[in-house]
Every structure is written in structure tokens, then in C-alpha cells.
Design a protein around this motif. Structure first.
Motif, PDB file in Angstrom:
ATOM      1  N   LEU A  75       0.836  -1.184   0.000  1.00  0.00           N
ATOM      2  CA  LEU A  75       0.000   0.000   0.000  1.00  0.00           C
ATOM      3  C   LEU A  75       0.876   1.241   0.000  1.00  0.00           C
ATOM      4  CD1 LEU A  75      -3.192   0.645   1.866  1.00  0.00           C
ATOM      5  CD2 LEU A  75      -1.305   2.180   2.345  1.00  0.00           C
ATOM      6  N   VAL A  76       0.567   2.163  -0.889  1.00  0.00           N
ATOM      7  CA  VAL A  76       1.168   3.491  -0.871  1.00  0.00           C
ATOM      8  C   VAL A  76       0.134   4.412  -0.239  1.00  0.00           C
ATOM      9  CG1 VAL A  76       2.067   5.396  -2.259  1.00  0.00           C
ATOM     10  CG2 VAL A  76       2.587   3.031  -2.906  1.00  0.00           C
ATOM     11  N   CYS A  77       0.528   5.149   0.770  1.00  0.00           N
ATOM     12  CA  CYS A  77      -0.415   5.999   1.500  1.00  0.00           C
ATOM     13  C   CYS A  77      -1.081   7.014   0.577  1.00  0.00           C
ATOM     14  CB  CYS A  77       0.310   6.740   2.629  1.00  0.00           C
ATOM     15  SG  CYS A  77       0.905   5.662   3.935  1.00  0.00           S
ATOM     16  N   ARG A  78      -2.306   7.362   0.938  1.00  0.00           N
ATOM     17  CA  ARG A  78      -3.049   8.360   0.159  1.00  0.00           C
ATOM     18  C   ARG A  78      -2.240   9.636   0.049  1.00  0.00           C
ATOM     19  NH1 ARG A  78      -8.500   8.267   3.344  1.00  0.00           N
ATOM     20  NH2 ARG A  78      -7.067   7.551   4.929  1.00  0.00           N
ATOM     21  N   GLY A  79      -2.237  10.204  -1.144  1.00  0.00           N
ATOM     22  CA  GLY A  79      -1.499  11.433  -1.392  1.00  0.00           C
ATOM     23  C   GLY A  79      -0.038  11.199  -1.749  1.00  0.00           C
ATOM     24  N   LYS A  80       0.424   9.961  -1.691  1.00  0.00           N
ATOM     25  CA  LYS A  80       1.833   9.655  -1.993  1.00  0.00           C
ATOM     26  C   LYS A  80       1.966   8.839  -3.284  1.00  0.00           C
ATOM     27  CE  LYS A  80       2.792  11.199   2.144  1.00  0.00           C
ATOM     28  NZ  LYS A  80       2.563  12.604   2.274  1.00  0.00           N
ATOM     29  N   GLN A  81       0.832   8.494  -3.931  1.00  0.00           N
ATOM     30  CA  GLN A  81       0.849   7.663  -5.128  1.00  0.00           C
ATOM     31  C   GLN A  81       1.432   8.419  -6.323  1.00  0.00           C
ATOM     32  OE1 GLN A  81      -2.063   8.207  -3.379  1.00  0.00           O
ATOM     33  NE2 GLN A  81      -2.873   6.236  -2.757  1.00  0.00           N
TER      34      GLN A  81
END
Length: 192
Positions: A75-81
Motif C-alpha cells: 500500500l502506498v499511502c493516500r497522497g503519496k501515489q
């Protein structure tokens, strides 16, 4: 870009489960939090946070067998994709698990006519860009069909990967549940 992998505390895993995993994964693909915590306590399941400096950017949950390790969740944290974070996490995982023959990944299969087909194809493309290759079979786990991929540190042996994959689930689940909900393989890639 590089990231550092750090073990997650149970408290942090609980928080990330609520804040990041619930929005990112449909219920059909998400293990219940108590199951994840139990797997971590058992000692063959690694919950890893990914940091860029002191900034949390993602997490990876890894299930270790004797020769293979399964990337259970990435998982890539929200806002870091879309900034290379996912590829950096995979590179760090490859380094951390270099002693294993391969990292296996269950990637939701893009089924014809599905409403989420474009997203599924995008995910599959991501893993291929990271160096994962098809293992030539699909699995059905609790009603969800996945394409199996492997990132090899050794000579590719899809048959050994399938046996190891099956052994992970067989060791965790009661026999009746394994027979009913775990189908490894579900079908080979050529029989879609």
C-alpha cells in the motif's frame, strides 16, 4: 527514490488498517485486523512501514515461508501515489528478502467485463514494471481470483512457488476451510 522499511507496532498496524487499508482494499480482499495481528504474533508475518526520511509513505505485509515470501499487501499511502513510492518499496523488499528464492504476489485478476478491469490492469502493469513475472497460474482465495506473479532472486521455478504458496495457506487454515476457500491453482493463465 529510496525508502526505509521499519517494523510496525501492533498499535501502528491498527491505525494504518483503519486509515489506509480500509479505504484502499475492498472488503473481499482485506483480511480482518484480528487475523493480521494473530499472524504477526505467530512470527512468520512481517508488518513493515515504509518511510522516506521520517515521512510514512506506505506499508507492506509479508508472509514468510521457508524459501518464498508472499507480498500479502502493498500500500502506498493516500497522497503519496504516482511518485515512484511503490517501486521504491518493492526495491526495498527485494533487498530485505534477498535470501528467499522469490517474492510472490497475488494480484487481482482482470476478468473480462468486470467494472474494475482498468484498475486491475493498472495494478498488474505496476507489478510487471517492478520486475514481477507471471507464474502461469491463477488462484481463487475466498471467492476472489488472483493472477500469481513472482519476483525471482533465484532460478525461476513456478512449480516450487505454487507448492510453497499452497503450503502457506494450508498451514494457517483448518483443512475444511482450506478445501472450501483456497484453490491453488484456480486455473492456468492459458485457460482464461
Amino acid at each position: 527514490m529510496t525508502v526505509e522499511l521499519r517494523p510496525l507496532s501492533r498499535r501502528m498496524l491498527r491505525a494504518l488498517y483503519r486509515w489506509e487499508m480500509i479505504p484502499a482494499f475492498p472488503a473481499s480482499e482485506r483480511r480482518p485486523l484480528p487475523n493480521l495481528l494473530r499472524m504477526c504474533r505467530r512470527g512468520d508475518y512481517d508488518a513493515l512501514a515504509s518511510f522516506r526520511g521520517e515521512e510514512l509513505v506506505g506499508l507492506a505485509l509479508m508472509w514468510r515461508g521457508s524459501a518464498f515470501v508472499l507480498l500479502d499487501y502493498l500500500l502506498v499511502c493516500r497522497g503519496k501515489q504516482n511518485g515512484g513510492v511503490g517501486q521504491a518499496i518493492v526495491a526495498a523488499l527485494r533487498e530485505r528478502y534477498a535470501a528467499f528464492r522469490a517474492i510472490l504476489a497475488e494480484v487481482e485478476a482482470p476478468l473480462p467485463g468486470g467494472s474494475e478491469r482498468e484498475e486491475q490492469l493498472r495494478r498488474l502493469s505496476f507489478y510487471r514494471r517492478c520486475g514481477f513475472a507471471s507464474l502461469g497460474y491463477r488462484v481463487s482465495l475466498f471467492g476472489v481470483v488472483y493472477t500469481m506473479l513472482g519476483l525471482w532472486n533465484d532460478v525461476p521455478r513456478p512449480d516450487a512457488a505454487m507448492d510453497a504458496h499452497r503450503a502457506l495457506y494450508r498451514a494457517q487454515l483448518p483443512p475444511a476451510m482450506f478445501r472450501r476457500f483456497v484453490h491453488i491453482p484456480h486455473e492456468t493463465e492459458g485457460t482464461r
